[in-house]
Scaffold this motif. Structure first.
Motif, mmCIF file in Angstrom:
data_model
loop_
_atom_site.group_PDB
_atom_site.id
_atom_site.type_symbol
_atom_site.label_atom_id
_atom_site.label_comp_id
_atom_site.label_asym_id
_atom_site.label_seq_id
_atom_site.Cartn_x
_atom_site.Cartn_y
_atom_site.Cartn_z
ATOM 1 N N SER A 184 16.639 45.846 -15.779
ATOM 2 C CA SER A 184 16.322 44.804 -16.761
ATOM 3 C C SER A 184 14.843 44.494 -16.607
ATOM 4 O O SER A 184 14.397 44.153 -15.518
ATOM 5 N N HIS B 90 21.073 49.324 -12.628
ATOM 6 C CA HIS B 90 20.828 48.770 -13.963
ATOM 7 C C HIS B 90 19.445 48.125 -13.947
ATOM 8 O O HIS B 90 19.162 47.264 -13.114
ATOM 9 N N GLU C 33 16.636 47.157 -21.293
ATOM 10 C CA GLU C 33 17.862 47.252 -20.506
ATOM 11 C C GLU C 33 18.228 48.725 -20.450
ATOM 12 O O GLU C 33 18.313 49.377 -21.500
ATOM 13 N N ASN D 18 15.496 46.134 -10.968
ATOM 14 C CA ASN D 18 16.317 47.344 -10.950
ATOM 15 C C ASN D 18 17.402 47.122 -9.902
ATOM 16 O O ASN D 18 17.155 47.282 -8.707
ATOM 17 N N ALA E 292 12.184 43.208 -24.423
ATOM 18 C CA ALA E 292 13.216 43.363 -23.391
ATOM 19 C C ALA E 292 13.627 44.824 -23.279
ATOM 20 O O ALA E 292 13.712 45.542 -24.275
#
Length: 128
Positions: free
Chosen positions: A86, A84, A96, A65, A94
């Motif tokens: 990930s 952001h 995002e 993060n 995944a």
């Protein structure tokens, strides 16, 4: 609490999370902390938070993060962070997401935190 001290708490919040150091991450919170977490719901008390965070290592293979921007009130008590996230779920999906966290810092500890993000990327956790 000064704005400089608050920025340091925010920096550590993300540093510890990205290192998977959930014990030290929890140490940033007040004993009577309150959190409104978009996925986990309303969480009260540091011991409840510590118990929840023990599962983070099994929920995610990867969790990062990354802070993009901090906004700190002049008194240093209120702050927001844009970040952001990930991640890779335990099942390999995944994730995002753009995230916004609001913090209230009292006596050098996070007393209240709320987070807001797009929940669609996290639907993979419900499928796992």
């Amino acid at each position: 609490m000064s704005a400089v001290d608050t920025r340091e708490i925010l920096r550590k919040y993300y540093e510890y999370a990205n290192a998977g150091d959930w014990d030290r991450w929890c140490d940033l919170f007040a004993d009577d902390q309150v959190m409104d977490e978009q996925l986990a719901g309303h969480i009260e008390g540091l011991e409840v938070l510590r118990s929840m965070m023990k599962g983070m290592g099994t929920m995610y293979r990867v969790f990062q993060n990354r802070p993009v921007h901090f906004i700190v009130d002049t008194d240093g008590e209120k702050a927001a962070a844009v970040s952001h996230l990930s991640a890779v779920s335990a099942s390999g999906e995944a994730i995002e997401a753009e995230v916004m966290n609001f913090f209230r810092i009292v006596a050098g500890k996070i007393a209240y935190m709320a987070n807001y993000h797009d929940t669609v990327p996290f639907r993979v956790l419900d499928q796992g």
